[in-house]
Design an enzyme around this catalytic site. Sequence first.
Site, mmCIF file in Angstrom:
data_model
loop_
_atom_site.group_PDB
_atom_site.id
_atom_site.type_symbol
_atom_site.label_atom_id
_atom_site.label_comp_id
_atom_site.label_asym_id
_atom_site.label_seq_id
_atom_site.Cartn_x
_atom_site.Cartn_y
_atom_site.Cartn_z
ATOM 1 N N ASP A 191 5.510 -7.057 2.678
ATOM 2 C CA ASP A 191 4.788 -7.562 1.504
ATOM 3 C C ASP A 191 5.723 -7.965 0.381
ATOM 4 O O ASP A 191 6.646 -7.208 0.029
ATOM 5 C CB ASP A 191 3.866 -6.451 0.962
ATOM 6 C CG ASP A 191 2.438 -6.624 1.416
ATOM 7 O OD1 ASP A 191 2.081 -7.691 1.957
ATOM 8 O OD2 ASP A 191 1.650 -5.674 1.224
ATOM 9 N N GLU B 102 -9.319 -9.506 3.467
ATOM 10 C CA GLU B 102 -9.597 -8.111 3.084
ATOM 11 C C GLU B 102 -10.864 -8.018 2.236
ATOM 12 O O GLU B 102 -11.062 -8.808 1.292
ATOM 13 C CB GLU B 102 -8.413 -7.534 2.285
ATOM 14 C CG GLU B 102 -8.670 -6.107 1.812
ATOM 15 C CD GLU B 102 -7.424 -5.363 1.345
ATOM 16 O OE1 GLU B 102 -6.321 -5.927 1.413
ATOM 17 O OE2 GLU B 102 -7.582 -4.200 0.924
ATOM 18 N N SER C 261 0.838 -1.201 0.000
ATOM 19 C CA SER C 261 0.000 0.000 0.000
ATOM 20 C C SER C 261 0.873 1.252 0.000
ATOM 21 O O SER C 261 0.394 2.341 -0.312
ATOM 22 C CB SER C 261 -0.927 0.006 1.221
ATOM 23 O OG SER C 261 -0.180 -0.210 2.404
#
Length: 274
Positions: A88, A188, A50
Amino acid sequence: MMTNKSSLNVHSFLKMKEAGTKITMVTAYDASMARCVEASEVDMILVGDSLGMVVLGYPNTLKVTVDDIVYHSAAVRRGAPNTFVVSDLPYMSYHLSLEEAQANAAELVIQGNCDAVKLEGGSHRRIEAVRAILDCEIPVCGHIGLTPQSVNKFGGFKIQGKTKEAHAELIRQALALEEAGVFMLVLEGIPEGLGREISQELKIPTIGIGAGRFTDGQVLVYHDLLGHSTLMPKFVKSYATLDEEITGALKHYHHEVRQGLFPGVEHVYFPVEE
Ligand code: KIV
């Protein structure tokens, strides 16, 4: 020297689930953010891709590279030497071959100094990548549902698992990831009932973001949590209004310099007599 790593480890999160203790996770991308997270006692940090959106200004996460994540993870570790850090694996860093997935995961751990890596998806190929990375002794966190790296396949950032078939497929993926050995699973953008069902089915902890109230823990993006973001999805709760605070402070500074009010005598070295 990063000698003082977290006393929390992959087993701690399992024990927290068993004890019914909700787990907290937040993203961070640099040392100053990480320092604040560590001081807050939040259980773990995610160096999420993100960062492509909230730090680098891209419209999605697809351009983030392994080097980006390594750079930001290392900064996060310097700011939070005692916090469990998950980093990530970016888009296309674990898709082409198992060897590449292993090498990129190792890069995040060795150069980025994180404790575990996260990858998106629960297809057969993703399960193979999970197993390959685990074979390098690197803990893996799974991530299913509205996985941002699939934004083009989904036709946008759309809630997943709404049909009976999609619901069943996400349960299948969750079970397969657990069986493959992930220590935790991020859920999510799915309906609350599905988030609850997966959390009840699995022994490993689930961490929700837009997945309702019944997951074993929650994760939010740092900028969203602090009101330092332009886009606020329904699932976000902002605990501060940093955008307003920061813009207000910058305006104040600008005004004081223009007016000759800053710097004052208290801010200068060897002030001259006026
Ligand atoms: O990249 C990220 O910040 C994430 C969270 C939204 C779970 O993957």
